[in-house]
Design a protein around this motif. Sequence first.
Motif, mmCIF file in Angstrom:
data_model
loop_
_atom_site.group_PDB
_atom_site.id
_atom_site.type_symbol
_atom_site.label_atom_id
_atom_site.label_comp_id
_atom_site.label_asym_id
_atom_site.label_seq_id
_atom_site.Cartn_x
_atom_site.Cartn_y
_atom_site.Cartn_z
ATOM 1 N N MET A 1 0.843 -1.182 0.000
ATOM 2 C CA MET A 1 0.000 0.000 0.000
ATOM 3 C C MET A 1 0.883 1.238 0.000
ATOM 4 S SD MET A 1 -2.872 1.043 2.743
ATOM 5 C CE MET A 1 -1.834 1.713 4.015
ATOM 6 N N ASP A 2 0.470 2.265 -0.705
ATOM 7 C CA ASP A 2 1.215 3.524 -0.773
ATOM 8 C C ASP A 2 0.704 4.500 0.277
ATOM 9 O OD1 ASP A 2 2.249 2.374 -3.040
ATOM 10 O OD2 ASP A 2 1.152 3.635 -4.422
ATOM 11 N N VAL A 3 1.610 5.263 0.905
ATOM 12 C CA VAL A 3 1.208 6.391 1.725
ATOM 13 C C VAL A 3 0.820 7.521 0.775
ATOM 14 C CG1 VAL A 3 1.961 8.110 3.389
ATOM 15 C CG2 VAL A 3 2.599 5.718 3.712
ATOM 16 N N LEU A 4 1.672 7.800 -0.180
ATOM 17 C CA LEU A 4 1.382 8.698 -1.292
ATOM 18 C C LEU A 4 1.462 7.846 -2.551
ATOM 19 C CD1 LEU A 4 3.583 11.730 -0.185
ATOM 20 C CD2 LEU A 4 1.101 11.518 -0.007
ATOM 21 N N PRO A 5 0.608 8.097 -3.548
ATOM 22 C CA PRO A 5 0.602 7.229 -4.726
ATOM 23 C C PRO A 5 1.996 6.990 -5.309
ATOM 24 C CG PRO A 5 -1.181 8.801 -4.839
ATOM 25 C CD PRO A 5 -0.349 9.180 -3.641
ATOM 26 N N GLY A 6 2.340 5.703 -5.414
ATOM 27 C CA GLY A 6 3.601 5.320 -6.026
ATOM 28 C C GLY A 6 4.788 5.223 -5.090
ATOM 29 N N ASP A 7 4.645 5.575 -3.803
ATOM 30 C CA ASP A 7 5.826 5.610 -2.940
ATOM 31 C C ASP A 7 6.153 4.280 -2.267
ATOM 32 O OD1 ASP A 7 4.022 5.397 -0.866
ATOM 33 O OD2 ASP A 7 4.448 7.355 -0.004
ATOM 34 N N ARG A 8 5.200 3.367 -2.188
ATOM 35 C CA ARG A 8 5.410 2.052 -1.568
ATOM 36 C C ARG A 8 6.029 2.159 -0.170
ATOM 37 N NH1 ARG A 8 1.858 -0.236 -4.368
ATOM 38 N NH2 ARG A 8 2.241 -0.200 -6.564
ATOM 39 N N ALA A 9 5.590 3.169 0.605
ATOM 40 C CA ALA A 9 6.196 3.428 1.898
ATOM 41 C C ALA A 9 5.334 3.017 3.090
ATOM 42 C CB ALA A 9 6.532 4.912 2.026
ATOM 43 N N ALA A 10 4.159 2.489 2.868
ATOM 44 C CA ALA A 10 3.311 2.113 3.990
ATOM 45 C C ALA A 10 3.980 1.006 4.790
ATOM 46 C CB ALA A 10 1.945 1.668 3.505
ATOM 47 N N ARG A 11 3.922 1.114 6.082
ATOM 48 C CA ARG A 11 4.605 0.138 6.951
ATOM 49 C C ARG A 11 3.969 -1.247 6.924
ATOM 50 N NH1 ARG A 11 6.467 3.681 12.170
ATOM 51 N NH2 ARG A 11 7.461 5.276 10.915
ATOM 52 N N CYS A 12 2.660 -1.313 6.795
ATOM 53 C CA CYS A 12 2.011 -2.627 6.871
ATOM 54 C C CYS A 12 2.285 -3.472 5.625
ATOM 55 C CB CYS A 12 0.512 -2.475 7.083
ATOM 56 S SG CYS A 12 -0.400 -2.019 5.608
ATOM 57 N N ARG A 13 2.528 -2.839 4.473
ATOM 58 C CA ARG A 13 2.771 -3.533 3.201
ATOM 59 C C ARG A 13 1.667 -4.521 2.854
ATOM 60 N NH1 ARG A 13 7.367 -2.566 0.613
ATOM 61 N NH2 ARG A 13 9.004 -1.533 1.759
ATOM 62 N N GLY A 14 0.451 -4.205 3.295
ATOM 63 C CA GLY A 14 -0.685 -5.097 3.072
ATOM 64 C C GLY A 14 -1.207 -5.056 1.649
ATOM 65 N N LEU A 15 -1.895 -6.100 1.292
ATOM 66 C CA LEU A 15 -2.528 -6.228 -0.013
ATOM 67 C C LEU A 15 -3.787 -5.367 -0.046
ATOM 68 C CD1 LEU A 15 -2.823 -7.779 -2.744
ATOM 69 C CD2 LEU A 15 -4.153 -9.450 -1.458
ATOM 70 N N MET A 16 -3.937 -4.574 -1.098
ATOM 71 C CA MET A 16 -5.135 -3.766 -1.284
ATOM 72 C C MET A 16 -6.123 -4.594 -2.102
ATOM 73 S SD MET A 16 -4.634 -0.911 0.302
ATOM 74 C CE MET A 16 -5.774 0.302 -0.315
ATOM 75 N N ARG A 17 -7.240 -4.955 -1.497
ATOM 76 C CA ARG A 17 -8.227 -5.806 -2.152
ATOM 77 C C ARG A 17 -9.438 -4.969 -2.562
ATOM 78 N NH1 ARG A 17 -8.423 -10.973 0.682
ATOM 79 N NH2 ARG A 17 -6.790 -11.402 -0.804
ATOM 80 N N ALA A 18 -9.925 -5.177 -3.772
ATOM 81 C CA ALA A 18 -11.116 -4.474 -4.249
ATOM 82 C C ALA A 18 -12.302 -4.893 -3.396
ATOM 83 C CB ALA A 18 -11.372 -4.794 -5.710
ATOM 84 N N HIS A 33 -10.825 0.135 -2.675
ATOM 85 C CA HIS A 33 -9.883 -0.882 -2.220
ATOM 86 C C HIS A 33 -9.712 -0.751 -0.710
ATOM 87 C CE1 HIS A 33 -8.676 -0.599 -6.458
ATOM 88 N NE2 HIS A 33 -8.320 -1.856 -6.314
ATOM 89 N N ARG A 34 -9.512 -1.878 -0.028
ATOM 90 C CA ARG A 34 -9.275 -1.874 1.416
ATOM 91 C C ARG A 34 -8.070 -2.757 1.712
ATOM 92 N NH1 ARG A 34 -10.975 -4.531 6.270
ATOM 93 N NH2 ARG A 34 -11.406 -2.982 7.876
ATOM 94 N N CYS A 35 -7.155 -2.246 2.541
ATOM 95 C CA CYS A 35 -5.965 -2.998 2.918
ATOM 96 C C CYS A 35 -6.367 -4.154 3.835
ATOM 97 C CB CYS A 35 -4.970 -2.082 3.637
ATOM 98 S SG CYS A 35 -3.488 -2.960 4.203
ATOM 99 N N VAL A 36 -5.904 -5.362 3.510
ATOM 100 C CA VAL A 36 -6.255 -6.529 4.313
ATOM 101 C C VAL A 36 -5.500 -6.556 5.645
ATOM 102 C CG1 VAL A 36 -6.910 -7.910 2.303
ATOM 103 C CG2 VAL A 36 -4.572 -8.049 3.171
ATOM 104 N N GLU A 37 -4.441 -5.764 5.779
ATOM 105 C CA GLU A 37 -3.663 -5.723 7.020
ATOM 106 C C GLU A 37 -4.157 -4.645 7.981
ATOM 107 O OE1 GLU A 37 -1.237 -7.896 7.913
ATOM 108 O OE2 GLU A 37 -1.677 -8.960 6.054
ATOM 109 N N CYS A 38 -4.243 -3.404 7.508
ATOM 110 C CA CYS A 38 -4.540 -2.289 8.419
ATOM 111 C C CYS A 38 -5.927 -1.682 8.233
ATOM 112 C CB CYS A 38 -3.480 -1.197 8.292
ATOM 113 S SG CYS A 38 -3.553 -0.271 6.737
#
Length: 62
Positions: A1-18, A33-38
Amino acid sequence: MDVLPGDRAARCRGLMRARGVDSHPAKGHMLVHRCVECGFVRRNRVAPDDELESLLQVMKYG
């Protein structure tokens, strides 16, 4: 998951599911989309070339 689009900096690194499709008066249809981790939720515009059948499946089973 991105904090800002394209940055790949979110700590949870969870999958974004539609999870569904929303409608916005100015932006048109939005894929939700909703992150399955956070649980973070992000809405993205539906592109004109997106497959209608796939969007309908998300709306039905999201």
